[in-house]
Design a protein around this motif. Structure first.
Motif, PDB file in Angstrom:
ATOM      1  N   PRO A   1       0.824  -1.209   0.000  1.00 54.48           N
ATOM      2  CA  PRO A   1       0.000   0.000   0.000  1.00 54.48           C
ATOM      3  C   PRO A   1       0.861   1.263   0.000  1.00 54.48           C
ATOM      4  O   PRO A   1       2.006   1.254   0.446  1.00 54.48           O
ATOM      5  CB  PRO A   1      -0.803  -0.123   1.301  1.00 54.48           C
ATOM      6  N   GLY A   2       0.273   2.340  -0.519  1.00 57.98           N
ATOM      7  CA  GLY A   2       0.972   3.616  -0.528  1.00 57.98           C
ATOM      8  C   GLY A   2       0.947   4.295   0.827  1.00 57.98           C
ATOM      9  O   GLY A   2       0.191   3.913   1.732  1.00 57.98           O
ATOM     10  N   GLN A   3       1.760   5.337   0.947  1.00 59.91           N
ATOM     11  CA  GLN A   3       1.900   6.014   2.226  1.00 59.91           C
ATOM     12  C   GLN A   3       0.586   6.642   2.698  1.00 59.91           C
ATOM     13  O   GLN A   3       0.307   6.700   3.898  1.00 59.91           O
ATOM     14  CB  GLN A   3       2.983   7.094   2.138  1.00 59.91           C
ATOM     15  N   TYR A   4      -0.238   7.090   1.748  1.00 58.66           N
ATOM     16  CA  TYR A   4      -1.511   7.700   2.141  1.00 58.66           C
ATOM     17  C   TYR A   4      -2.339   6.734   2.984  1.00 58.66           C
ATOM     18  O   TYR A   4      -2.892   7.105   4.022  1.00 58.66           O
ATOM     19  CB  TYR A   4      -2.304   8.126   0.907  1.00 58.66           C
ATOM     20  N   TRP A   5      -2.422   5.477   2.538  1.00 62.86           N
ATOM     21  CA  TRP A   5      -3.254   4.500   3.241  1.00 62.86           C
ATOM     22  C   TRP A   5      -2.560   3.936   4.472  1.00 62.86           C
ATOM     23  O   TRP A   5      -3.218   3.407   5.370  1.00 62.86           O
ATOM     24  CB  TRP A   5      -3.681   3.386   2.292  1.00 62.86           C
ATOM     25  N   LEU A   6      -1.229   4.032   4.533  1.00 64.71           N
ATOM     26  CA  LEU A   6      -0.534   3.683   5.771  1.00 64.71           C
ATOM     27  C   LEU A   6      -0.861   4.702   6.859  1.00 64.71           C
ATOM     28  O   LEU A   6      -1.023   4.356   8.025  1.00 64.71           O
ATOM     29  CB  LEU A   6       0.982   3.632   5.542  1.00 64.71           C
ATOM     30  N   ASP A   7      -0.972   5.966   6.449  1.00 66.82           N
ATOM     31  CA  ASP A   7      -1.302   7.030   7.400  1.00 66.82           C
ATOM     32  C   ASP A   7      -2.792   7.091   7.712  1.00 66.82           C
ATOM     33  O   ASP A   7      -3.185   7.595   8.775  1.00 66.82           O
ATOM     34  CB  ASP A   7      -0.859   8.384   6.848  1.00 66.82           C
ATOM     35  N   ASN A   8      -3.610   6.596   6.786  1.00 67.28           N
ATOM     36  CA  ASN A   8      -5.071   6.682   6.935  1.00 67.28           C
ATOM     37  C   ASN A   8      -5.707   5.323   6.659  1.00 67.28           C
ATOM     38  O   ASN A   8      -6.443   5.163   5.679  1.00 67.28           O
ATOM     39  CB  ASN A   8      -5.640   7.730   5.967  1.00 67.28           C
ATOM     40  N   PRO A   9      -5.449   4.329   7.507  1.00 68.01           N
ATOM     41  CA  PRO A   9      -5.959   2.969   7.240  1.00 68.01           C
ATOM     42  C   PRO A   9      -7.479   2.918   7.255  1.00 68.01           C
ATOM     43  O   PRO A   9      -8.123   3.564   8.083  1.00 68.01           O
ATOM     44  CB  PRO A   9      -5.369   2.136   8.376  1.00 68.01           C
ATOM     45  N   MET A  10      -8.041   2.152   6.309  1.00 68.47           N
ATOM     46  CA  MET A  10      -9.494   1.983   6.252  1.00 68.47           C
ATOM     47  C   MET A  10      -9.984   1.009   7.312  1.00 68.47           C
ATOM     48  O   MET A  10     -11.151   1.023   7.681  1.00 68.47           O
ATOM     49  CB  MET A  10      -9.913   1.501   4.859  1.00 68.47           C
ATOM     50  N   ASP A  11      -9.088   0.145   7.777  1.00 63.04           N
ATOM     51  CA  ASP A  11      -9.429  -0.829   8.807  1.00 63.04           C
ATOM     52  C   ASP A  11      -8.695  -0.463  10.090  1.00 63.04           C
ATOM     53  O   ASP A  11      -7.504  -0.149  10.055  1.00 63.04           O
ATOM     54  CB  ASP A  11      -9.023  -2.242   8.351  1.00 63.04           C
TER      55      ASP A  11
END
Length: 222
Positions: free
Chosen positions: A64-74
């Motif tokens: 995953p990209g850094q955006y989703w590492l910082d803003n996880p959906m789970d």
């Protein structure tokens, strides 16, 4: 690279497809641990009508990209597809209802494990989760080459280059016409292989040191 990939598949007991234009899709997760880079590869190979292997290598990400590492959906963390072979787990469909891609239709296993600073953990300490999470295979931007993963992957396998992805989908449609809308995807994790080598070296060194200490203590006693 063809022989290496075939040997890996066979050594792990994974399925190898050898009918004409029947796709083998193997993603290689690189040993690098920094996030947001297209530093992995998707290898696609098949035999043509003459029985000759055709082999393609495409720059991609399996992380995953850094955006989703910082803003996880789970709340348990962002998904990393776990290494392994997922037979008939994908089909041609629409990624987010927008454009054709390979979409997940059967359960896969992910590891929810990340470091928000972008340095992926060396040892698997995350939580395994199995289910249908939309871990698709798609592209980044519509055209050209994308440099940073950013928001383009929340755990999906993503092509860096739009033209590479179009070729991939052309091959997938050819497979679909001959063998139906089912695709197997395999992930080989070189990062994990490197971890295991380091662990093996560490254990070997520990055992060797313990033996030497025991021998030294025995000699002192005698």
């Amino acid at each position: 690279m063809l022989n290496k990939t075939i040997n890996i598949l066979r050594s792990k007991g994974y399925k190898l497809y050898d009918r004409p234009y029947e796709l083998n899709i193997v993603a290689y997760r690189s040993r690098f641990v920094r996030s947001n880079r297209f530093d992995d590869e998707i290898h696609v190979f098949y035999k043509n009508e003459l029985g000759k292997w055709i082999y393609h290598i495409f720059p991609a990400t399996t992380d995953p990209g850094q955006y989703w590492l910082d803003n996880p959906m789970d709340p348990q963390g962002t998904s990393f597809l776990k290494k392994g072979q997922y037979q008939d787990a994908y089909e041609i469909g629409y990624h987010r209802g927008i454009y054709e891609a390979l979409v997940q239709t059967k359960e896969v296993t992910v590891i929810r494990d990340y470091d928000r600073k972008g340095l992926f953990k060396w040892f698997e300490s995350g939580i395994e989760d199995t289910g249908t999470f939309g871990i698709n295979i798609h592209r980044a931007r519509k055209t050209g080459n994308t440099k940073s993963v950013d928001h383009f992957s929340a755990g999906c396998l993503v092509f860096a280059n739009a033209e590479d992805f179009e070729l991939f989908m052309k091959l997938a449609r050819s497979h679909q016409q001959r063998y139906g809308n089912r695709f197997t995807v395999t992930l080989v994790d070189f990062r994990d292989e490197r971890r295991r080598i380091f662990q093996k070296v560490a254990w070997t060194s520990l055992i060797a040191s313990s033996v030497l200490l025991f021998l030294a203590a025995y000699q002192n006693q005698t």
